[in-house]
Design an enzyme around this catalytic site. Structure first.
Site, PDB file in Angstrom:
ATOM      1  N   GLU A 122      18.507 -17.417  -8.177  1.00  0.00           N
ATOM      2  CA  GLU A 122      18.109 -16.065  -8.561  1.00  0.00           C
ATOM      3  C   GLU A 122      17.640 -16.030 -10.024  1.00  0.00           C
ATOM      4  O   GLU A 122      16.645 -15.377 -10.346  1.00  0.00           O
ATOM      5  CB  GLU A 122      19.277 -15.090  -8.329  1.00  0.00           C
ATOM      6  CG  GLU A 122      19.000 -13.657  -8.725  1.00  0.00           C
ATOM      7  CD  GLU A 122      17.864 -12.976  -7.950  1.00  0.00           C
ATOM      8  OE1 GLU A 122      17.334 -13.575  -6.998  1.00  0.00           O
ATOM      9  OE2 GLU A 122      17.487 -11.858  -8.339  1.00  0.00           O
ATOM     10  N   LYS A 156      13.944 -14.771 -11.107  1.00  0.00           N
ATOM     11  CA  LYS A 156      13.743 -13.674 -12.066  1.00  0.00           C
ATOM     12  C   LYS A 156      12.769 -14.099 -13.146  1.00  0.00           C
ATOM     13  O   LYS A 156      11.866 -13.355 -13.506  1.00  0.00           O
ATOM     14  CB  LYS A 156      15.067 -13.245 -12.733  1.00  0.00           C
ATOM     15  CG  LYS A 156      15.991 -12.423 -11.904  1.00  0.00           C
ATOM     16  CD  LYS A 156      15.577 -10.990 -11.701  1.00  0.00           C
ATOM     17  CE  LYS A 156      14.737 -10.770 -10.491  1.00  0.00           C
ATOM     18  NZ  LYS A 156      15.234 -10.838  -9.182  1.00  0.00           N
ATOM     19  N   GLU A 196       8.956 -14.853 -11.563  1.00  0.00           N
ATOM     20  CA  GLU A 196       8.165 -13.777 -10.958  1.00  0.00           C
ATOM     21  C   GLU A 196       7.625 -12.799 -11.996  1.00  0.00           C
ATOM     22  O   GLU A 196       6.573 -12.208 -11.793  1.00  0.00           O
ATOM     23  CB  GLU A 196       8.951 -13.037  -9.874  1.00  0.00           C
ATOM     24  CG  GLU A 196      10.134 -12.240 -10.369  1.00  0.00           C
ATOM     25  CD  GLU A 196      10.911 -11.562  -9.244  1.00  0.00           C
ATOM     26  OE1 GLU A 196      10.321 -11.235  -8.224  1.00  0.00           O
ATOM     27  OE2 GLU A 196      12.127 -11.370  -9.418  1.00  0.00           O
ATOM     28  N   HIS A 226      17.764 -37.238  -7.793  1.00  0.00           N
ATOM     29  CA  HIS A 226      16.968 -37.666  -6.632  1.00  0.00           C
ATOM     30  C   HIS A 226      15.497 -37.314  -6.797  1.00  0.00           C
ATOM     31  O   HIS A 226      14.792 -37.123  -5.807  1.00  0.00           O
ATOM     32  CB  HIS A 226      17.562 -37.066  -5.355  1.00  0.00           C
ATOM     33  CG  HIS A 226      18.978 -37.502  -5.148  1.00  0.00           C
ATOM     34  ND1 HIS A 226      19.307 -38.753  -4.681  1.00  0.00           N
ATOM     35  CD2 HIS A 226      20.156 -36.877  -5.425  1.00  0.00           C
ATOM     36  CE1 HIS A 226      20.632 -38.870  -4.653  1.00  0.00           C
ATOM     37  NE2 HIS A 226      21.163 -37.749  -5.108  1.00  0.00           N
ATOM     38  N   ASN A 284      -1.763   1.837   5.955  1.00  0.00           N
ATOM     39  CA  ASN A 284      -0.845   0.786   5.494  1.00  0.00           C
ATOM     40  C   ASN A 284      -0.547  -0.102   6.692  1.00  0.00           C
ATOM     41  O   ASN A 284      -0.303   0.422   7.783  1.00  0.00           O
ATOM     42  CB  ASN A 284       0.488   1.365   5.016  1.00  0.00           C
ATOM     43  CG  ASN A 284       0.375   2.054   3.691  1.00  0.00           C
ATOM     44  OD1 ASN A 284      -0.690   2.083   3.091  1.00  0.00           O
ATOM     45  ND2 ASN A 284       1.485   2.618   3.232  1.00  0.00           N
ATOM     46  N   GLY A 285      -0.508  -1.412   6.481  1.00  0.00           N
ATOM     47  CA  GLY A 285      -0.173  -2.310   7.583  1.00  0.00           C
ATOM     48  C   GLY A 285      -1.327  -3.230   7.906  1.00  0.00           C
ATOM     49  O   GLY A 285      -2.280  -3.357   7.128  1.00  0.00           O
ATOM     50  N   CYS A 308       0.824  -1.215   0.000  1.00  0.00           N
ATOM     51  CA  CYS A 308       0.000   0.000   0.000  1.00  0.00           C
ATOM     52  C   CYS A 308       0.857   1.264   0.000  1.00  0.00           C
ATOM     53  O   CYS A 308       1.986   1.260   0.476  1.00  0.00           O
ATOM     54  CB  CYS A 308      -0.854   0.021   1.249  1.00  0.00           C
ATOM     55  SG  CYS A 308      -1.756  -1.483   1.518  1.00  0.00           S
ATOM     56  N   LYS A 328       6.594  -4.291  -4.258  1.00  0.00           N
ATOM     57  CA  LYS A 328       8.018  -3.963  -4.154  1.00  0.00           C
ATOM     58  C   LYS A 328       8.500  -4.045  -2.721  1.00  0.00           C
ATOM     59  O   LYS A 328       9.615  -4.461  -2.452  1.00  0.00           O
ATOM     60  CB  LYS A 328       8.255  -2.542  -4.709  1.00  0.00           C
ATOM     61  CG  LYS A 328       9.712  -2.119  -4.717  1.00  0.00           C
ATOM     62  CD  LYS A 328      10.523  -2.986  -5.662  1.00  0.00           C
ATOM     63  CE  LYS A 328      11.998  -2.685  -5.636  1.00  0.00           C
ATOM     64  NZ  LYS A 328      12.768  -3.775  -6.265  1.00  0.00           N
ATOM     65  N   ARG A 345       5.182   0.057  -5.984  1.00  0.00           N
ATOM     66  CA  ARG A 345       5.107  -0.795  -4.800  1.00  0.00           C
ATOM     67  C   ARG A 345       4.107  -1.934  -4.988  1.00  0.00           C
ATOM     68  O   ARG A 345       4.082  -2.871  -4.206  1.00  0.00           O
ATOM     69  CB  ARG A 345       4.685   0.037  -3.581  1.00  0.00           C
ATOM     70  CG  ARG A 345       5.729   1.060  -3.169  1.00  0.00           C
ATOM     71  CD  ARG A 345       5.147   2.045  -2.191  1.00  0.00           C
ATOM     72  NE  ARG A 345       4.853   1.411  -0.925  1.00  0.00           N
ATOM     73  CZ  ARG A 345       5.575   1.557   0.170  1.00  0.00           C
ATOM     74  NH1 ARG A 345       6.644   2.305   0.144  1.00  0.00           N
ATOM     75  NH2 ARG A 345       5.238   0.965   1.283  1.00  0.00           N
ATOM     76  N   TRP A 356      -3.024  -2.666  -1.383  1.00  0.00           N
ATOM     77  CA  TRP A 356      -2.635  -4.029  -1.754  1.00  0.00           C
ATOM     78  C   TRP A 356      -3.348  -4.931  -0.759  1.00  0.00           C
ATOM     79  O   TRP A 356      -3.044  -4.920   0.436  1.00  0.00           O
ATOM     80  CB  TRP A 356      -1.124  -4.167  -1.649  1.00  0.00           C
ATOM     81  CG  TRP A 356      -0.558  -5.432  -2.197  1.00  0.00           C
ATOM     82  CD1 TRP A 356      -0.326  -5.744  -3.507  1.00  0.00           C
ATOM     83  CD2 TRP A 356      -0.113  -6.567  -1.445  1.00  0.00           C
ATOM     84  NE1 TRP A 356       0.221  -6.986  -3.610  1.00  0.00           N
ATOM     85  CE2 TRP A 356       0.367  -7.520  -2.366  1.00  0.00           C
ATOM     86  CE3 TRP A 356      -0.070  -6.879  -0.088  1.00  0.00           C
ATOM     87  CZ2 TRP A 356       0.869  -8.741  -1.970  1.00  0.00           C
ATOM     88  CZ3 TRP A 356       0.429  -8.100   0.316  1.00  0.00           C
ATOM     89  CH2 TRP A 356       0.894  -9.020  -0.639  1.00  0.00           C
TER      90      TRP A 356
HETATM   91  C1  F6R Z   1      12.625 -10.506  -6.263  1.00  0.00           C
HETATM   92  C2  F6R Z   1      12.489  -9.534  -5.183  1.00  0.00           C
HETATM   93  C3  F6R Z   1      12.079 -10.013  -3.851  1.00  0.00           C
HETATM   94  C4  F6R Z   1      12.853  -9.242  -2.759  1.00  0.00           C
HETATM   95  C5  F6R Z   1      12.318  -9.617  -1.378  1.00  0.00           C
HETATM   96  C6  F6R Z   1      13.065  -8.897  -0.282  1.00  0.00           C
HETATM   97  O1  F6R Z   1      12.992  -9.905  -7.447  1.00  0.00           O
HETATM   98  O2  F6R Z   1      12.663  -8.360  -5.390  1.00  0.00           O
HETATM   99  O3  F6R Z   1      12.266 -11.381  -3.706  1.00  0.00           O
HETATM  100  O4  F6R Z   1      14.212  -9.537  -2.874  1.00  0.00           O
HETATM  101  O5  F6R Z   1      10.957  -9.290  -1.297  1.00  0.00           O
HETATM  102  O6  F6R Z   1      12.903  -7.527  -0.376  1.00  0.00           O
HETATM  103  P1  F6R Z   1      13.883  -6.525   0.333  1.00  0.00           P
HETATM  104  O7  F6R Z   1      15.227  -6.687  -0.267  1.00  0.00           O
HETATM  105  O8  F6R Z   1      13.294  -5.168   0.083  1.00  0.00           O
HETATM  106  O9  F6R Z   1      13.890  -6.902   1.792  1.00  0.00           O
END
Ligand code: F6R
Length: 608
Positions: A481, A485, A488, A504, A101-102, A2, A603, A27, A75
């Protein structure tokens, strides 16, 4: 997550709020709304969907005249994304409006009590409880009502509140959810994140837990939860507001991938002095570094993946045992933190709820915490005992790229520093590693320049159903990673496996044409990974390999090869991840996905 924006001043509030909310779109959200005092009453317009819908409904704010207002992008947590659940929420006679927010953890018992006292609810949200509870305590003094509510509710909140009976004021409070305020000659602003108000002011005040701020058009007053007035110092934000714009790139993600050479340089160079690594902000003497017996790295998502890489690097060169944990597990599993254990938390946003909770849990047990954080002044940055910033600048795309690369650099620096201080790394080897580190930005640049080739390859996989990423050691961390990428942003199912684990169980999933991306940058494991590639190829897989220049042997087992320039094996992640980021990006673009704002993701994950 949010977003909150509020404005009180001499200009029309609605356009300022809409513009601020647009800056927070990154976000992630599913509905948007605004409350503006129009001179007689508080008018609310809100809707499920994108901010564009709110802009259309209000004719870019023109249908909501007034100079005092609060806005929100939601959100969903409690209740589906819908017009009713969107914020702001009114009290019953529509004289109070709240954005939140929260999460209010005790909202159900509070709701039951309010219902028994005749309050009627129109949404499923926890936020509406706040609007009614403020109403319940309100006897003409907003500050008194708000602080009483703060004493009653449990959970996390950043709130913006307006009262029809106090049309020249906005109130804002926070607990465990970020909130800032700022002022310029045209008025005062509240926001849940800096980019929302950067256009108007660079001097911002970070509201701390359980603080209240009362904003008028020309001044702000800060209070404790006990209504005592306090003074606060502003922080100057150094970012350029352009840094939060797309700058000609099709997506923020692409722009941010292209910023990686700079990000790496900015995170690295200020910490190199006279042939040595100087991390002043570490706040540890050489004796303290020597006495580390174990390191715990705690983080979420991609930040966790950098921690997995760091485990190999720190254990490999500094010979300190490292345990890496996802924050949501760490915080609830009663971790054993013995004397001599150093805790490192890693977070781009500095607001990730689970990572913040892990930090607090460690501190509660008497352990100092080092935060590796990107957002200056964020909650983790403020609460960690020491902060090592990754100088990546604002990262807007939900999928992290440049902050991830910067985190790796910070971790390499720590590993090398620890190794040197503990006498595990000879000066000559240390200097060679420094030279390799300094070459990373130009090597990343070179890999980025191959984007056309990778785009062409990626276009063949837009219809893929399953993709597997495999590797051993650091290559496994890279695979994790690379897989994240892809999945997601493209919504293609993908998984990362330690290559030795394939036999396995996973290998039964390989069918004719299944894409297997094999990462093989670690010379000592090369032959082993090569064998795994041969095994999957024999079962019909199409094998994409990422390996070091010169490893042409791999062409026997791979259908398509991407070579990365030579570097110290411990730093291979910084290079091998670039083609994998580009691959994920171009598959998602090819599928027409909303690359910067993938569905269901946010985000900054400020709820657990
Ligand atoms: C993936 C991504 C998320 C963040 C995770 C932690 O591309 O961005 O997996 O890495 O939500 O977020 P932060 O680094 O803000 O604690």
């Amino acid at each position: 997550m949010c977003g909150i924006v509020g404005y009180i001043g001499t200009h029309a509030a609605a356009p300022v709020i809409l513009e601020g909310l647009a800056k927070l779109e990154y976000r992630g959200y599913d509905s948007a709304g605004m409350a503006v005092f129009d001179g007689e009453r508080i008018q609310i317009t809100k809707s499920a969907g994108r901010l564009k819908v709110l802009e259309e409904l209000t004719h870019d704010g023109a249908t909501m005249p007034g100079v005092v207002g609060i806005g929100h992008t939601r959100w969903a947590t409690h209740g589906a994304p819908s017009n009713e659940n969107a914020h702001p929420h009114y009290n019953m006679n529509e004289t109070i409006a709240v954005v939140h927010n929260g999460i209010i953890e005790n909202y159900l018992p509070l709701k039951e009590k309010l219902i028994s006292r005749g309050y009627q609810f129109t949404s499923e949200t926890d936020t509406e409880v706040l609007a009614h509870l403020i109403d319940y305590y309100y006897k003409g003094n907003p500050l008194e009502a708000i602080t009483k509510v703060m004493h009653r509710v449990q959970g996390s909140y950043a709130l913006g509140i307006i009262f029809a009976e106090h049309p020249d004021e906005i109130f804002a409070v926070r607990k465990d959810s970020p909130l800032i305020v700022g002022q310029n000659e045209n008025g005062c602003f509240i926001a849940s994140d800096v980019p929302a108000i950067l256009k108007y002011t660079r001097k911002v005040y970070f509201i701390e837990n359980q603080e209240v701020v009362r904003l008028r058009a020309d001044h702000m007053h800060f209070y404790t939860v006990d209504e005592e007035e306090i003074t606060k110092e502003p922080v100057t934000i150094e970012w350029d507001s352009d840094a939060a714009e797309k700058g000609g790139y099709e997506h923020f993600m692409l722009k941010e991938m292209y910023e990686q050479p700079k990000t790496v340089t900015d995170t690295l160079m200020p910490r190199l002095k006279d042939g040595d690594i100087v991390i002043e902000e570490l706040g540890m003497s050489d004796e303290e570094i020597q006495s580390i017996r174990k390191i715990y790295i705690v983080a979420c998502g991609s930040a966790y993946h950098t921690g997995v890489t760091a485990k190999y690097v720190i254990e490999g060169i500094a010979r300190i045992p490292v345990e890496v944990d996802v924050a949501s597990e760490f915080r609830y599993r009663d971790p054993i933190l013995e004397d001599g254990t150093m805790v490192i938390v890693i977070s781009q946003s500095g607001e990730t709820a689970d990572t913040l909770a892990a930090l607090r849990e460690s501190q509660k047990r008497g352990h100092k915490v080092l935060g590796i954080v990107n957002v200056v002044g964020s909650s983790i940055a403020r609460e960690a005992d020491n902060v090592m910033y990754t100088w990546a600048g604002p990262e807007i795309a939900v999928a992290t790229t440049k902050a991830y690369s910067a985190q790796l650099i910070a971790l390499y620096l720590l590993a090398m520093k620890f190794a040197k201080v503990r006498g595990k790394l000879e000066e000559e080897a240390f200097q060679h590693m420094l030279e390799d580190l300094k070459r990373l930005p130009e090597q990343i640049e070179m890999l980025l320049s191959n984007k056309k080739k990778i785009q062409k390859f990626a276009n063949r996989y837009v219809a893929a159903k399953d993709v597997f990423f495999v590797g051993r050691g650091i290559d496994y961390a890279i695979s994790m990673e690379g897989s994240l990428k892809l999945k997601e942003i493209s919504y293609i199912h993908s998984e990362a496996y330690a290559a030795g684990e394939l036999k396995h169980g996973t290998i039964s999933l390989i069918e004719e044409g299944t894409l297997v991306a094999a990462v093989a940058t670690q010379d000592k494991l090369f032959q082993k990974t090569l064998s795994n590639m041969v095994e999957v190829k024999a079962r019909g897989a199409f094998v994409l390999a990422v390996t070091n220049e010169g490893n042409t042997d791999i062409e026997k087992a791979a259908d398509y090869v991407i070579y990365i320039p030579s570097t110290n094996p411990y730093f291979a992640n910084s290079l091998a991840i670039i083609p994998l980021q580009l691959f994920g990006y171009y598959v998602a673009v090819g599928k027409g996905c909303d690359v910067d704002k993938p569905r269901n993701l946010a985000k900054s994950v400020t709820v657990e």
